[in-house]
Design a protein around this motif. Structure first.
Motif, PDB file in Angstrom:
ATOM      1  N   PHE A   2       0.838  -1.200   0.000  1.00 39.11           N
ATOM      2  CA  PHE A   2       0.000   0.000   0.000  1.00 39.11           C
ATOM      3  C   PHE A   2       0.877   1.255   0.000  1.00 39.11           C
ATOM      4  CE2 PHE A   2      -3.763  -2.396   1.385  1.00 39.11           C
ATOM      5  CZ  PHE A   2      -3.175  -3.493   1.998  1.00 39.11           C
ATOM      6  N   TYR A  26       0.360   5.335   1.114  1.00 42.77           N
ATOM      7  CA  TYR A  26      -0.472   6.349   1.745  1.00 42.77           C
ATOM      8  C   TYR A  26       0.280   7.680   1.728  1.00 42.77           C
ATOM      9  CZ  TYR A  26      -2.951   2.473   4.128  1.00 42.77           C
ATOM     10  OH  TYR A  26      -3.664   1.342   4.426  1.00 42.77           O
ATOM     11  N   LEU A  55      -5.239   6.626   1.456  1.00 44.84           N
ATOM     12  CA  LEU A  55      -4.718   5.584   0.573  1.00 44.84           C
ATOM     13  C   LEU A  55      -4.635   6.088  -0.858  1.00 44.84           C
ATOM     14  CD1 LEU A  55      -3.888   2.588   0.342  1.00 44.84           C
ATOM     15  CD2 LEU A  55      -6.313   2.065  -0.035  1.00 44.84           C
ATOM     16  N   PHE A  58      -2.963   0.606  -3.987  1.00 46.52           N
ATOM     17  CA  PHE A  58      -2.555  -0.632  -3.347  1.00 46.52           C
ATOM     18  C   PHE A  58      -2.463  -1.747  -4.377  1.00 46.52           C
ATOM     19  CE2 PHE A  58      -6.838  -2.598  -2.816  1.00 46.52           C
ATOM     20  CZ  PHE A  58      -7.639  -1.493  -3.074  1.00 46.52           C
ATOM     21  N   TYR A  91      -2.500  -6.191  -4.659  1.00 47.35           N
ATOM     22  CA  TYR A  91      -2.704  -7.493  -4.027  1.00 47.35           C
ATOM     23  C   TYR A  91      -1.766  -8.558  -4.581  1.00 47.35           C
ATOM     24  CZ  TYR A  91      -7.010  -5.783  -1.916  1.00 47.35           C
ATOM     25  OH  TYR A  91      -7.932  -5.073  -1.185  1.00 47.35           O
ATOM     26  N   LYS A 124      -6.726   1.456  -7.469  1.00 47.14           N
ATOM     27  CA  LYS A 124      -6.753   2.843  -7.007  1.00 47.14           C
ATOM     28  C   LYS A 124      -7.300   2.902  -5.587  1.00 47.14           C
ATOM     29  CE  LYS A 124      -7.349   4.960 -11.551  1.00 47.14           C
ATOM     30  NZ  LYS A 124      -8.227   5.770 -12.418  1.00 47.14           N
ATOM     31  N   GLY A 125      -6.685   3.788  -4.808  1.00 52.66           N
ATOM     32  CA  GLY A 125      -7.203   4.071  -3.485  1.00 52.66           C
ATOM     33  C   GLY A 125      -8.136   5.261  -3.531  1.00 52.66           C
ATOM     34  N   ASP A 126      -8.098   6.061  -2.481  1.00 51.29           N
ATOM     35  CA  ASP A 126      -9.028   7.186  -2.379  1.00 51.29           C
ATOM     36  C   ASP A 126      -8.546   8.443  -3.106  1.00 51.29           C
ATOM     37  OD1 ASP A 126      -9.413   6.020   0.961  1.00 51.29           O
ATOM     38  OD2 ASP A 126     -10.788   5.694  -0.711  1.00 51.29           O
ATOM     39  N   LEU A 142       3.924   7.157   3.057  1.00 51.19           N
ATOM     40  CA  LEU A 142       4.128   5.943   3.846  1.00 51.19           C
ATOM     41  C   LEU A 142       3.762   4.723   3.025  1.00 51.19           C
ATOM     42  CD1 LEU A 142       2.498   7.346   7.058  1.00 51.19           C
ATOM     43  CD2 LEU A 142       4.853   6.566   6.956  1.00 51.19           C
ATOM     44  N   GLN A 164      -1.239  -4.178   8.924  1.00 53.02           N
ATOM     45  CA  GLN A 164      -0.283  -3.629   7.968  1.00 53.02           C
ATOM     46  C   GLN A 164       0.965  -3.172   8.704  1.00 53.02           C
ATOM     47  OE1 GLN A 164      -2.068  -0.667   5.398  1.00 53.02           O
ATOM     48  NE2 GLN A 164      -3.834  -1.972   4.943  1.00 53.02           N
TER      49      GLN A 164
END
Lengths: 113, 110
Positions: free
Chosen positions: A33, A35, A45, A48, A50, A57-59, A90, A102
């Protein structure tokens, strides 16, 4: 001892530059991830992943892209840095499954002038 | 739209007393909650977690309480120590990712 490392602790770049932030984890984690942390906004976020070569896409993905060519490495790319991307970045990783905690790297303080 | 909120940006307590940090959430689908602690110039570190099927989880000086009907969780630190001074983030797990609150800066005075 588990570890997430980030390539730089402090970085100063100019507006319009292309910026690469690298993250490496040694825990064989599937999930990684990115951030950014800003005062009063907490951790937000960006992107990320997997699995290798997968990204979600995050936020707040606008202005960023990512690359995951190897399981242990997750890169964040600022194609054309802007002053509003000055922030603490981060990186984190976690094992497969929904409830795994995490683990975070130490962060990169990026300043865009 | 902030799904996880920590409404107190800062908290100051005396050494030895109880620290209570609060967190509210809006999505009833969240099923796991975590607290992280962050010192300046370091990444957040995991502190304690709780599943939505429980209402309390304790680990040494740290206890997390979950009130699902109120969509509220709290972290209690007893007794508070100067080394506990840090920023505390609550996080909710949903759709394979964590949603973090804004953080509360705790200062424990000797």
């Amino acid at each position: 001892d588990v570890k997430v490392t980030q390539s730089s602790r402090y970085l100063v770049k100019r507006t319009g530059e292309k910026v690469f932030l690298e993250c490496v984890q040694d825990m064989d984690h599937e999930n990684m991830f990115w951030y950014r942390q800003d005062p009063g906004l907490g951790l937000r976020l960006i992107y990320f992943s997997y699995d290798v070569k997968m990204k979600e896409k995050g936020d707040i993905p606008e202005g960023y892209s990512v690359s995951r060519e190897k399981k242990e490495r997750f890169s964040l790319i600022l194609e054309s840095a802007s002053t509003n991307q000055t922030s603490m970045y981060l990186c984190a990783s976690s094992g497969a499954g929904g409830y795994n905690e995490q683990f975070f790297g130490p962060g990169t303080r990026l300043t865009v002038l | 739209d902030q799904q996880v909120k920590q409404n107190s940006p800062s908290l100051s307590v005396q050494e030895g007393r109880i620290s209570i940090l609060n967190c509210d959430y809006t999505n009833s689908m969240f099923d796991y909650f975590l607290w992280y602690k962050k010192y300046p110039a370091e990444g957040p570190t995991f502190l304690i977690s709780i599943s939505s099927i429980k209402d309390k989880n304790e680990d040494g000086r740290f206890t997390v309480f979950l009130n699902k009907s109120a969509k509220h969780l709290s972290l209690h630190i007893v007794p508070s120590q100067p080394g506990d001074s840090a920023v505390y983030f609550c996080a909710a797990s949903g759709m394979g990712k964590l949603i973090f609150g804004q953080g509360t800066e705790l200062s424990v005075k000797p």
